[in-house]
Design an enzyme around this catalytic site. Structure first.
Site, PDB file in Angstrom:
ATOM      1  N   GLU A  33      74.396  92.077  25.346  1.00 14.73           N
ATOM      2  CA  GLU A  33      73.249  91.750  24.733  1.00 14.73           C
ATOM      3  C   GLU A  33      73.695  91.541  23.136  1.00 14.73           C
ATOM      4  O   GLU A  33      74.125  92.502  22.768  1.00 14.73           O
ATOM      5  CB  GLU A  33      71.923  92.565  25.011  1.00 14.73           C
ATOM      6  CG  GLU A  33      70.612  92.043  23.916  1.00 14.73           C
ATOM      7  CD  GLU A  33      70.292  90.689  24.101  1.00 14.73           C
ATOM      8  OE1 GLU A  33      69.799  90.415  25.273  1.00 14.73           O
ATOM      9  OE2 GLU A  33      70.558  89.855  23.352  1.00 14.73           O
ATOM     10  N   GLY A  39      64.755  91.131  24.891  1.00 17.51           N
ATOM     11  CA  GLY A  39      64.673  89.536  24.985  1.00 17.51           C
ATOM     12  C   GLY A  39      63.669  88.989  24.238  1.00 17.51           C
ATOM     13  O   GLY A  39      62.712  89.671  23.481  1.00 17.51           O
ATOM     14  N   LYS A  50      50.545  89.210  22.093  1.00 18.68           N
ATOM     15  CA  LYS A  50      49.364  89.832  22.662  1.00 18.68           C
ATOM     16  C   LYS A  50      48.764  91.024  21.707  1.00 18.68           C
ATOM     17  O   LYS A  50      47.612  91.091  21.609  1.00 18.68           O
ATOM     18  CB  LYS A  50      49.769  90.399  23.868  1.00 18.68           C
ATOM     19  CG  LYS A  50      49.307  89.565  25.360  1.00 18.68           C
ATOM     20  CD  LYS A  50      50.098  88.551  25.561  1.00 18.68           C
ATOM     21  CE  LYS A  50      49.772  87.190  24.932  1.00 18.68           C
ATOM     22  NZ  LYS A  50      50.777  86.138  25.199  1.00 18.68           N
ATOM     23  N   ALA A 113      78.555  87.075  24.917  1.00 20.10           N
ATOM     24  CA  ALA A 113      79.572  87.052  26.092  1.00 20.10           C
ATOM     25  C   ALA A 113      80.033  85.580  26.341  1.00 20.10           C
ATOM     26  O   ALA A 113      79.364  84.762  26.233  1.00 20.10           O
ATOM     27  CB  ALA A 113      78.857  87.588  27.154  1.00 20.10           C
ATOM     28  N   ARG A 269      60.029  75.231  25.418  1.00 21.64           N
ATOM     29  CA  ARG A 269      61.216  75.852  25.223  1.00 21.64           C
ATOM     30  C   ARG A 269      62.257  75.235  25.905  1.00 21.64           C
ATOM     31  O   ARG A 269      62.047  74.445  26.963  1.00 21.64           O
ATOM     32  CB  ARG A 269      60.998  77.476  25.507  1.00 21.64           C
ATOM     33  CG  ARG A 269      59.958  78.160  24.703  1.00 21.64           C
ATOM     34  CD  ARG A 269      59.794  79.446  25.223  1.00 21.64           C
ATOM     35  NE  ARG A 269      61.070  80.251  24.974  1.00 21.64           N
ATOM     36  CZ  ARG A 269      61.173  80.875  23.953  1.00 21.64           C
ATOM     37  NH1 ARG A 269      60.796  80.980  22.862  1.00 21.64           N
ATOM     38  NH2 ARG A 269      62.654  81.459  23.810  1.00 21.64           N
ATOM     39  N   ASP A 309      64.663  82.209  32.711  1.00 19.83           N
ATOM     40  CA  ASP A 309      64.334  80.802  32.039  1.00 19.83           C
ATOM     41  C   ASP A 309      65.448  79.902  32.397  1.00 19.83           C
ATOM     42  O   ASP A 309      65.303  78.688  32.568  1.00 19.83           O
ATOM     43  CB  ASP A 309      63.960  81.083  30.704  1.00 19.83           C
ATOM     44  CG  ASP A 309      62.850  81.719  30.308  1.00 19.83           C
ATOM     45  OD1 ASP A 309      61.902  82.031  31.278  1.00 19.83           O
ATOM     46  OD2 ASP A 309      62.229  81.725  29.206  1.00 19.83           O
ATOM     47  N   HIS A 441      30.378  97.013  41.906  1.00 25.25           N
ATOM     48  CA  HIS A 441      29.381  96.356  41.050  1.00 25.25           C
ATOM     49  C   HIS A 441      29.185  97.685  39.786  1.00 25.25           C
ATOM     50  O   HIS A 441      28.945  98.787  40.085  1.00 25.25           O
ATOM     51  CB  HIS A 441      28.053  96.148  41.639  1.00 25.25           C
ATOM     52  CG  HIS A 441      26.850  95.806  40.723  1.00 25.25           C
ATOM     53  ND1 HIS A 441      26.769  94.376  40.385  1.00 25.25           N
ATOM     54  CD2 HIS A 441      25.816  96.607  40.357  1.00 25.25           C
ATOM     55  CE1 HIS A 441      25.890  94.220  39.527  1.00 25.25           C
ATOM     56  NE2 HIS A 441      25.216  95.223  39.660  1.00 25.25           N
TER      57      HIS A 441
HETATM   58  P1  NAI Z   1      54.212  74.124  26.549  1.00 24.03           P
HETATM   59  O1  NAI Z   1      55.211  73.476  27.352  1.00 24.03           O
HETATM   60  O2  NAI Z   1      53.168  75.189  27.257  1.00 24.03           O
HETATM   61  O3  NAI Z   1      53.205  73.127  25.764  1.00 24.03           O
HETATM   62  C1  NAI Z   1      53.849  72.440  24.820  1.00 24.03           C
HETATM   63  C2  NAI Z   1      52.647  71.437  24.477  1.00 24.03           C
HETATM   64  O4  NAI Z   1      53.413  70.632  23.318  1.00 24.03           O
HETATM   65  C3  NAI Z   1      52.538  70.480  25.581  1.00 24.03           C
HETATM   66  O5  NAI Z   1      51.211  70.443  25.490  1.00 24.03           O
HETATM   67  C4  NAI Z   1      53.258  69.031  25.092  1.00 24.03           C
HETATM   68  O6  NAI Z   1      52.518  67.957  25.584  1.00 24.03           O
HETATM   69  C5  NAI Z   1      53.324  69.258  23.703  1.00 24.03           C
HETATM   70  N1  NAI Z   1      54.237  68.412  22.728  1.00 24.03           N
HETATM   71  C6  NAI Z   1      55.503  68.112  23.110  1.00 24.03           C
HETATM   72  N2  NAI Z   1      56.068  67.393  22.220  1.00 24.03           N
HETATM   73  C7  NAI Z   1      55.032  67.098  21.237  1.00 24.03           C
HETATM   74  C8  NAI Z   1      55.212  66.590  20.174  1.00 24.03           C
HETATM   75  N3  NAI Z   1      56.150  65.837  19.648  1.00 24.03           N
HETATM   76  N4  NAI Z   1      54.012  66.414  19.117  1.00 24.03           N
HETATM   77  C9  NAI Z   1      52.709  67.152  19.912  1.00 24.03           C
HETATM   78  N5  NAI Z   1      52.723  67.801  20.768  1.00 24.03           N
HETATM   79  C10 NAI Z   1      53.802  67.828  21.473  1.00 24.03           C
HETATM   80  O7  NAI Z   1      55.223  74.945  25.519  1.00 24.03           O
HETATM   81  P2  NAI Z   1      54.899  76.211  24.707  1.00 24.03           P
HETATM   82  O8  NAI Z   1      53.494  76.437  24.390  1.00 24.03           O
HETATM   83  O9  NAI Z   1      56.081  76.016  23.573  1.00 24.03           O
HETATM   84  O10 NAI Z   1      55.387  77.388  25.476  1.00 24.03           O
HETATM   85  C11 NAI Z   1      57.028  77.607  26.261  1.00 24.03           C
HETATM   86  C12 NAI Z   1      56.859  78.107  27.442  1.00 24.03           C
HETATM   87  O11 NAI Z   1      56.830  79.684  27.035  1.00 24.03           O
HETATM   88  C13 NAI Z   1      55.582  77.960  28.280  1.00 24.03           C
HETATM   89  O12 NAI Z   1      55.924  76.906  29.120  1.00 24.03           O
HETATM   90  C14 NAI Z   1      55.538  79.137  29.210  1.00 24.03           C
HETATM   91  O13 NAI Z   1      56.206  79.275  30.059  1.00 24.03           O
HETATM   92  C15 NAI Z   1      55.936  80.463  28.356  1.00 24.03           C
HETATM   93  N6  NAI Z   1      54.782  81.166  27.519  1.00 24.03           N
HETATM   94  C16 NAI Z   1      53.866  81.594  28.474  1.00 24.03           C
HETATM   95  C17 NAI Z   1      53.050  82.567  27.785  1.00 24.03           C
HETATM   96  C18 NAI Z   1      52.243  83.195  28.756  1.00 24.03           C
HETATM   97  O14 NAI Z   1      52.681  83.462  29.949  1.00 24.03           O
HETATM   98  N7  NAI Z   1      50.830  83.788  28.538  1.00 24.03           N
HETATM   99  C19 NAI Z   1      52.318  82.443  26.477  1.00 24.03           C
HETATM  100  C20 NAI Z   1      53.539  81.536  25.682  1.00 24.03           C
HETATM  101  C21 NAI Z   1      54.612  80.823  26.291  1.00 24.03           C
END
Ligand code: NAI
Length: 467
Positions: A33, A39, A50, A113, A269, A309, A441
């Site tokens: 790492e 990470g 959170k 790595a 991402r 990921d 309940h």
């Molecule tokens: P996301 O994929 O959830 O949302 C990205 C948003 O940006 C989409 O709605 C998309 O339409 C919009 N977008 C893309 N290009 C754009 C542009 N040029 N202008 C305006 N809008 C645009 O990605 P996000 O929020 O960055 O999160 C990445 C990943 O991280 C998620 O897919 C999720 O897997 C993970 N994550 C999980 C969380 C949880 O489990 N609670 C919390 C935060 C992230």
């Protein structure tokens, strides 16, 4: 040359979990790492976000305390103390991983790595290069935020999620690019801390891909919070002006400028594998940067595994850890494979949202005939006592077999309530199974039971017309 059985590259929720399980199975792993243990999730993702979201919610609750007859005066936010508190939580958790790895006798090599061939890994660390000879390699290098043209992350004017989790102060007006998971979680958090927030979303609505009825509740909440959600809108560029950061946007109505104090770009991402030496073993990532794996987390090259990921969607910590456990078992020769029927998703918006299994749209696409039942939190005594009655639970069941296919919820504590639904789907439960299970309940999970009853038109605490 150091000899070990397995080299795990990356110590996020995929890598460190895999390494611990490998040690438990006597597989003599080493973890490499270059950054902090834990990470993205522990250091600059799930955990710190959170923590800040909990602080925002507490501040908001205090502002509503008067409704319950509790008068609170002199509430003030000390941002530096908040960030310090958050850092303390992160420190305790990442320290804990260090201790766990040590207790399992897993050495950690700090450095970057490079895979030389399927049996050799080179680590460039502070003290020079260390060469490892191994029987297997597990790639768990994770993902990084996507940058869009015109909005390079400088963590000053333009924050990635990393900058947004370590603020110096609360911006007066925050423009969030991307109305997905991160954009909405952090956008709402900043609104609770006192920012005016504008969200720019490229598609026609927030949280693309999620249950639209749930998203409607979130969009209504954004409106109530005076968070402006501009849909079908793209951020094009920005410049620093005397008034602040002038963001050029393209909306369906034409081009506009929004002046703000801070930009947060959260447009998704992408998997991260730069400098890893995949070309040395003939491994290629797909168009989106993912490595293809089979259900045993094996890549196309014998002895090389990929988890988390880098191994495909959804990019969620719990999916990553599960894959880590599977890769470890497969390496140890156990007949294991990824056969989970569902992966829950939780979004810490306000109200929270959570889902597992198929959406109604996906059921329709697959030609599945379904019955749907839902139950509003407005009819839950427990939700009322918490002063959180927004939202509902929706259960989707197969019309013939009654098997639960999907559960979607928005409302109080639904990120916790979703566990029951995931278990139901994993065990092939029917809506009737959930409905017949006695739920304590007064609790929020009663809403899950009532939604399952509603699938058959038999919910007791809402009126359903009998067929
Ligand atoms: P996301 O994929 O959830 O949302 C990205 C948003 O940006 C989409 O709605 C998309 O339409 C919009 N977008 C893309 N290009 C754009 C542009 N040029 N202008 C305006 N809008 C645009 O990605 P996000 O929020 O960055 O999160 C990445 C990943 O991280 C998620 O897919 C999720 O897997 C993970 N994550 C999980 C969380 C949880 O489990 N609670 C919390 C935060 C992230």
């Amino acid at each position: 040359m150091t000899k070990r059985k397995v080299a795990v590259i990356g110590a996020g929720p995929a890598g460190y979990v895999c390494a611990i399980r490998l040690a438990q199975l006597g597989q003599d792993p080493v973890v490499i790492e270059r950054d902090a243990l834990g990470g993205t999730c522990l250091n600059i993702g799930c955990i710190p976000s959170k923590a800040l979201i909990a602080a925002g919610s507490l501040l908001e609750k205090i502002s509503h305390a008067g409704t319950m007859g509790i008068q609170v005066e002199g509430v003030a936010l000390d941002v530096a103390r908040l960030v310090e508190w958050k850092a303390g939580i992160v420190g305790r958790l990442t320290g804990g991983i260090g201790v766990l790895l040590k207790n399992h006798k897993v050495p950690v090599i700090h450095g970057s790595a490079t895979i030389r061939d399927a049996r050799h890994v080179e680590v460039q660390g502070e003290k020079g290069v260390e060469s490892l000879e191994v029987d297997a390699i597990v790639i768990a290098t994770g993902s990084i935020p996507i940058e869009i043209p015109g909005f390079a992350f400088d963590e000053d004017a333009v924050w990635s999620s990393t900058g947004a989790l370590a603020p110096k102060d609360v911006p007066q007006h925050l423009v969030v690019i991307g109305g997905g998971y991160i954009g909405l979680e952090l956008g709402i958090m900043y609104q609770k801390l006192g920012s005016r927030v504008t969200v720019l979303e490229a598609t026609g609505g927030a949280l693309p891909g999620q249950d639209r009825d749930c998203v409607k509740v979130i969009e209504r909440s954004l409106k109530k919070r005076k968070i402006k959600l501009l849909t079908n809108t793209f951020a094009q560029s920005y410049e620093r002006t005397a008034e602040g950061l002038a963001v050029q946007i393209k909306t369906p109505k034409g081009e506009e400028t929004i002046v703000c104090n801070q930009i947060l770009s959260t447009v998704g991402r992408r998997p991260y594998s730069e400098g890893l030496g995949l070309e040395n073993v003939g491994l290629e990532v797909d168009q989106r940067g993912f490595l293809a794996v089979d259900r045993g987390m094996r890549t196309q090259v014998s002895g090389i595994y990929a988890i988390g990921d880098i191994a495909g969607q959804p990019m969620l910590a719990h999916k990553a850890s599960k894959e880590g456990l599977i890769a470890a078992a497969v390496i140890a020769g156990q007949p294991e494979e990824f056969d989970a029927r569902c992966i829950p998703a939780v979004i810490f918006t306000a109200p929270e949202m959570a889902s597992v299994g198929l959406t109604e749209e996906q059921c329709a696409e697959q030609g599945l005939e379904v019955k749907v039942g839902s139950f509003p939190f407005a009819a839950s005594g427990r939700a009322m006592s918490l002063m959180e009655t927004e939202g509902f639970v929706k259960v989707i069941a197969d019309a013939k077999s009654d098997e639960v296919l999907g559960v979607h919820m928005v409302g109080p504590e639904v990120t916790e309530l979703i566990a029951e639904a995931a278990l139901a789907i994993e065990m092939g439960a029917t809506a009737e199974d959930i409905a017949r299970t006695i739920h304590a309940h007064p609790t929020l999970p009663e809403a899950v039971m009532e939604a399952a009853e509603a699938v058959h038109g038999m919910a007791v605490h809402i009126f359903q017309k009998q067929r």
